[in-house]
Design an enzyme around this catalytic site. Structure first.
Site, PDB file in Angstrom:
ATOM      1  N   ARG A 138       4.448  -2.998   2.510  1.00 24.47           N
ATOM      2  CA  ARG A 138       4.585  -2.154   1.327  1.00 24.47           C
ATOM      3  C   ARG A 138       5.636  -1.083   1.606  1.00 24.47           C
ATOM      4  NH1 ARG A 138      -0.881  -2.938   2.354  1.00 24.47           N
ATOM      5  NH2 ARG A 138      -2.023  -4.084   0.727  1.00 24.47           N
ATOM      6  N   LYS A 180      -3.309   0.175   3.701  1.00 22.19           N
ATOM      7  CA  LYS A 180      -4.293   0.789   2.814  1.00 22.19           C
ATOM      8  C   LYS A 180      -5.631   0.936   3.519  1.00 22.19           C
ATOM      9  CE  LYS A 180      -2.534  -0.453  -1.759  1.00 22.19           C
ATOM     10  NZ  LYS A 180      -2.847  -1.132  -3.034  1.00 22.19           N
ATOM     11  N   HIS A 209       9.617  -3.581  -3.929  1.00 23.09           N
ATOM     12  CA  HIS A 209       8.485  -4.476  -4.184  1.00 23.09           C
ATOM     13  C   HIS A 209       8.960  -5.905  -4.414  1.00 23.09           C
ATOM     14  CE1 HIS A 209       4.213  -4.612  -4.574  1.00 23.09           C
ATOM     15  NE2 HIS A 209       4.251  -5.208  -5.755  1.00 23.09           N
ATOM     16  N   ARG A 213       9.384  -7.497  -1.136  1.00 20.73           N
ATOM     17  CA  ARG A 213       8.063  -7.876  -0.597  1.00 20.73           C
ATOM     18  C   ARG A 213       7.626  -9.209  -1.203  1.00 20.73           C
ATOM     19  NH1 ARG A 213       2.862  -6.046   1.360  1.00 20.73           N
ATOM     20  NH2 ARG A 213       1.176  -6.221  -0.171  1.00 20.73           N
ATOM     21  N   HIS A 225      -3.385  -7.957   2.177  1.00 19.88           N
ATOM     22  CA  HIS A 225      -4.291  -8.070   1.036  1.00 19.88           C
ATOM     23  C   HIS A 225      -5.719  -8.245   1.545  1.00 19.88           C
ATOM     24  CE1 HIS A 225      -0.931  -9.691  -1.835  1.00 19.88           C
ATOM     25  NE2 HIS A 225      -0.908  -8.381  -1.707  1.00 19.88           N
ATOM     26  N   TYR A 247       0.745 -16.065  -6.043  1.00 17.04           N
ATOM     27  CA  TYR A 247       1.895 -16.818  -5.529  1.00 17.04           C
ATOM     28  C   TYR A 247       1.658 -18.331  -5.543  1.00 17.04           C
ATOM     29  CZ  TYR A 247       3.504 -12.322  -3.761  1.00 17.04           C
ATOM     30  OH  TYR A 247       3.917 -11.025  -3.657  1.00 17.04           O
TER      31      TYR A 247
END
Length: 311
Positions: free
Chosen positions: A156, A180, A250, A253, A276, A285
């Site tokens: 990210r 995160k 982004h 990415r 994720h 995807y």
């Protein structure tokens, strides 16, 4: 905020920070979303902490009427769910009014991406400028390192610009990324990314040896703001002859993930590399996998081969 709502929201944000390691951007987003809901509820004579499920449904309908996308509605509902779960867990409410609310239906739009050719041109432009020896070579070495690292790891943009300077001492083929929720993951580095980072690191030692950040700046955070990187990336794209509207950190990415899958990577492996927590986030995807399977059948199935010969 007024009455007890202010104290409860403050306590909620403190819990999210201390116990769950929520980032500053996440906390600010929660605060804005809860303030927006509180403002709407107050106009109806209801407090945030006392709202019923019907009150919250009215709020979501209000958002839809204002033209908010389903994804924006879902994000605000998520903030409310977290808040009311906190109130219930702390004994500040006897129920959770969000428990019976349905999430707004989000359209699964395909992420924008770049072709391998466009990425190659973009990186080539950054590399050529870094080696040109012209003015502001430090900024050009930095941009080359940023681009190589982003496309090599798919991290990210917030993770990229806040990398610590200590990564230069790792001197290996892998990078530890803190993502995160303060979770760490290990991602491999390409040889090109290693070379670009080393070249930039050598210049950095001469100019900003005392900074704790890999990409330092004079801003409030101490590291390169992601908005500045996004702006500089668009400028680089323009010089490389790539449509500026099609480029952002982004998008790179997404290109990382799409190109891996198109070349045979496993969806679970890409999930881990992207950081994720849920495979459903990565499943956007799957169109890449479908295209790959279609090509596989067309190129290798005996009947498909026979049909091609007849054509």
């Amino acid at each position: 905020m007024t009455d007890m709502s202010a104290a409860y929201v403050e306590a909620f944000l403190e819990m999210m920070s201390a116990e769950r390691g929520a980032a500053a951007n996440t906390l600010q987003s929660y605060e804005r979303d809860l303030e927006d809901a509180r403002s709407f509820l107050r106009s109806r004579g209801t407090g945030l902490t006392d709202a019923s499920a019907d009150d919250l449904r009215s709020y979501l309908s209000h958002l839809a009427g204002q033209g908010f996308k389903a994804s924006s509605q879902a994000r605000r509902l998520s903030a409310l769910r977290q808040f009311y779960k906190f109130l219930y867990a702390e004994g500040l409410r006897t129920d959770d009014p969000t428990g019976i609310l349905d999430a707004p239906k989000k359209a699964r739009t395909l992420p924008k991406t770049l072709s391998i050719e466009d990425v190659t041109r973009l990186i080539g432009q950054a590399e050529a400028e870094a080696k040109s020896g012209s003015d502001d070579v430090m900024a050009k070495l930095r941009m080359h390192a940023l681009i190589e690292l982003l496309y090599a790891t798919g991290m990210r943009v917030s993770e990229l610009v806040s990398l610590p300077a200590s990564v230069l001492a790792q001197n290996g083929r892998f990078l530890i990324i803190r993502g995160k929720g303060n979770k760490e993951r290990l991602v491999p580095l390409s040889q090109a990314a290693i070379r670009a980072m080393r070249a930039y690191g050598e210049a950095l030692q001469e100019e900003s040896a005392d900074s704790p950040w890999l990409f330092p700046s004079n801003g409030k955070s101490g590291h390169l703001p992601r908005q500045v990187f996004a702006r500089d990336l668009k400028s680089l794209a323009a010089r490389a002859g790539i449509r500026v509207a099609a480029i952002s950190p982004h998008v790179l990415r997404h290109a990382f993930a799409s190109h891996l899958l198109a070349n045979g990577a496993d969806l679970r492996a890409v999930q881990e590399l992207l950081g994720h927590s849920d495979i459903s986030t990565t499943q956007i995807y799957t169109h890449v996998l479908e295209e790959r399977l279609h090509d596989l059948v067309q190129n290798h199935h005996p009947l498909a081969k026979q049909a091609k010969k007849q054509d």
